[in-house]
Design a protein around this motif. Structure first.
Motif, short mmCIF file in Angstrom:
data_model
loop_
_atom_site.label_atom_id
_atom_site.label_comp_id
_atom_site.label_asym_id
_atom_site.label_seq_id
_atom_site.Cartn_x
_atom_site.Cartn_y
_atom_site.Cartn_z
N GLY A 81 0.82 -1.20 0.00
CA GLY A 81 0.00 0.00 0.00
C GLY A 81 0.85 1.24 0.00
O GLY A 81 2.02 1.22 0.39
N SER A 82 0.24 2.32 -0.45
CA SER A 82 0.94 3.61 -0.43
C SER A 82 -0.07 4.71 -0.12
O SER A 82 -1.25 4.59 -0.43
CB SER A 82 1.63 3.88 -1.76
OG SER A 82 0.68 3.96 -2.80
N CYS A 83 0.44 5.75 0.50
CA CYS A 83 -0.41 6.88 0.87
C CYS A 83 0.42 8.16 0.77
O CYS A 83 1.60 8.17 1.16
CB CYS A 83 -0.92 6.71 2.30
SG CYS A 83 -1.99 8.06 2.84
N THR A 84 -0.20 9.20 0.24
CA THR A 84 0.43 10.52 0.19
C THR A 84 -0.54 11.52 0.80
O THR A 84 -1.73 11.50 0.48
CB THR A 84 0.74 10.93 -1.27
OG1 THR A 84 1.60 9.96 -1.85
CG2 THR A 84 1.38 12.31 -1.33
N VAL A 85 -0.02 12.35 1.68
CA VAL A 85 -0.82 13.43 2.23
C VAL A 85 -0.15 14.75 1.88
O VAL A 85 1.07 14.86 1.87
CB VAL A 85 -1.02 13.32 3.76
CG1 VAL A 85 -1.80 12.07 4.12
CG2 VAL A 85 0.28 13.36 4.51
N ASP A 86 -0.99 15.71 1.55
CA ASP A 86 -0.50 17.07 1.31
C ASP A 86 -0.48 17.81 2.63
O ASP A 86 -1.44 17.73 3.41
CB ASP A 86 -1.43 17.81 0.33
CG ASP A 86 -1.36 17.24 -1.07
OD1 ASP A 86 -0.29 16.74 -1.47
OD2 ASP A 86 -2.39 17.31 -1.77
N LYS A 87 0.60 18.52 2.87
CA LYS A 87 0.73 19.37 4.05
C LYS A 87 0.20 20.75 3.67
O LYS A 87 0.69 21.36 2.72
CB LYS A 87 2.19 19.47 4.49
CG LYS A 87 2.85 18.13 4.75
CD LYS A 87 2.64 17.73 6.16
CE LYS A 87 3.55 16.57 6.55
NZ LYS A 87 3.55 16.38 7.98
N ALA A 96 3.93 14.35 2.59
CA ALA A 96 4.47 13.22 3.34
C ALA A 96 3.87 11.98 2.67
O ALA A 96 2.71 12.01 2.25
CB ALA A 96 4.07 13.28 4.80
N ALA A 97 4.67 10.95 2.53
CA ALA A 97 4.18 9.74 1.86
C ALA A 97 4.81 8.52 2.51
O ALA A 97 5.91 8.59 3.05
CB ALA A 97 4.53 9.78 0.38
N PHE A 98 4.08 7.42 2.46
CA PHE A 98 4.66 6.17 2.93
C PHE A 98 4.20 5.02 2.05
O PHE A 98 3.14 5.07 1.43
CB PHE A 98 4.35 5.91 4.40
CG PHE A 98 2.90 5.85 4.77
CD1 PHE A 98 2.18 4.67 4.64
CD2 PHE A 98 2.25 6.96 5.27
CE1 PHE A 98 0.84 4.61 4.99
CE2 PHE A 98 0.92 6.92 5.64
CZ PHE A 98 0.21 5.74 5.50
N THR A 99 5.04 4.01 2.01
CA THR A 99 4.76 2.77 1.30
C THR A 99 4.99 1.63 2.27
O THR A 99 6.00 1.60 2.99
CB THR A 99 5.67 2.60 0.07
OG1 THR A 99 5.49 3.71 -0.80
CG2 THR A 99 5.36 1.31 -0.67
N VAL A 100 4.07 0.70 2.29
CA VAL A 100 4.14 -0.50 3.13
C VAL A 100 4.11 -1.69 2.20
O VAL A 100 3.29 -1.75 1.29
CB VAL A 100 2.92 -0.55 4.09
CG1 VAL A 100 2.86 -1.87 4.82
CG2 VAL A 100 2.93 0.62 5.05
N ARG A 101 5.04 -2.63 2.40
CA ARG A 101 5.01 -3.84 1.56
C ARG A 101 5.49 -5.04 2.37
O ARG A 101 6.43 -4.95 3.15
CB ARG A 101 5.83 -3.67 0.30
CG ARG A 101 7.30 -3.66 0.44
CD ARG A 101 8.05 -3.68 -0.90
NE ARG A 101 7.39 -2.97 -1.95
CZ ARG A 101 7.68 -1.73 -2.35
NH1 ARG A 101 8.64 -1.06 -1.78
NH2 ARG A 101 7.01 -1.16 -3.32
N ALA A 102 4.78 -6.15 2.15
CA ALA A 102 5.18 -7.40 2.80
C ALA A 102 6.52 -7.84 2.23
O ALA A 102 6.79 -7.69 1.03
CB ALA A 102 4.12 -8.47 2.55
#
Length: 152
Positions: A81-87, A96-102
């Motif tokens: 999954g990935s998520c980006t938020v605008d500040k 700010a963004a993050f990626t999560v991967r198994a």
């Protein structure tokens, strides 16, 4: 304005789903980011356009960080999954963004901050980036401890 950029990577022993769920629990960030509280706007907090505000600090010394979800995607089959938020300000502007991967029995997280810090001289940006990265590394360790306790 000083441009602050950093990337933090962390390996969690919990499932990607567990890590993802913790990271997109915006209000829950207060559990692992010291001196932080989060307020959510009305509506689905995981929808594109959802807004929330975090305050980090104490009393009048708290930094207000208004954010809006710009992109969010979780693929349960692939456990990625990935998520980006605008500040949105008033002090921090950018993303700010993050990626999560198994990754086998563990989960890899990559967190990227790319923000302009209003009123901060450019000269201080490298130091602010180091401090920010160190703070996020410590926060990831705190999150890992919380998840281990919860899952055991």
């Amino acid at each position: 304005m000083g441009l602050v950029r950093f990337t933090v990577r962390h390996r969690f022993q919990e499932s990607a789903q567990t890590v993802w769920d913790e990271l997109v629990d915006w209000r829950g960030h207060a559990n692992w980011i010291p001196a932080t509280r989060v307020e959510l706007a009305d509506g689905d907090p995981l929808a594109i356009g959802a807004q929330f505000t975090a305050w980090t600090g104490i009393g009048r010394l708290a930094l207000e960080d208004r954010m809006r979800v710009a992109a969010i995607d979780w693929n349960p089959e692939r456990q990625i999954g990935s998520c980006t938020v605008d500040k949105l300000g008033p002090i921090l502007a950018g993303t700010a963004a993050f990626t999560v991967r198994a990754d086998g029995d563990a989960t890899e997280l990559e967190w990227i901050e790319d923000v302009d810090v209003r009123y901060m001289p450019k000269l201080f940006a490298p130091l602010a980036a180091r401090i920010g990265a160190t703070g996020f590394k410590l926060a990831m360790r705190s999150l890992a401890r919380i998840m281990r306790k919860r899952c055991s």
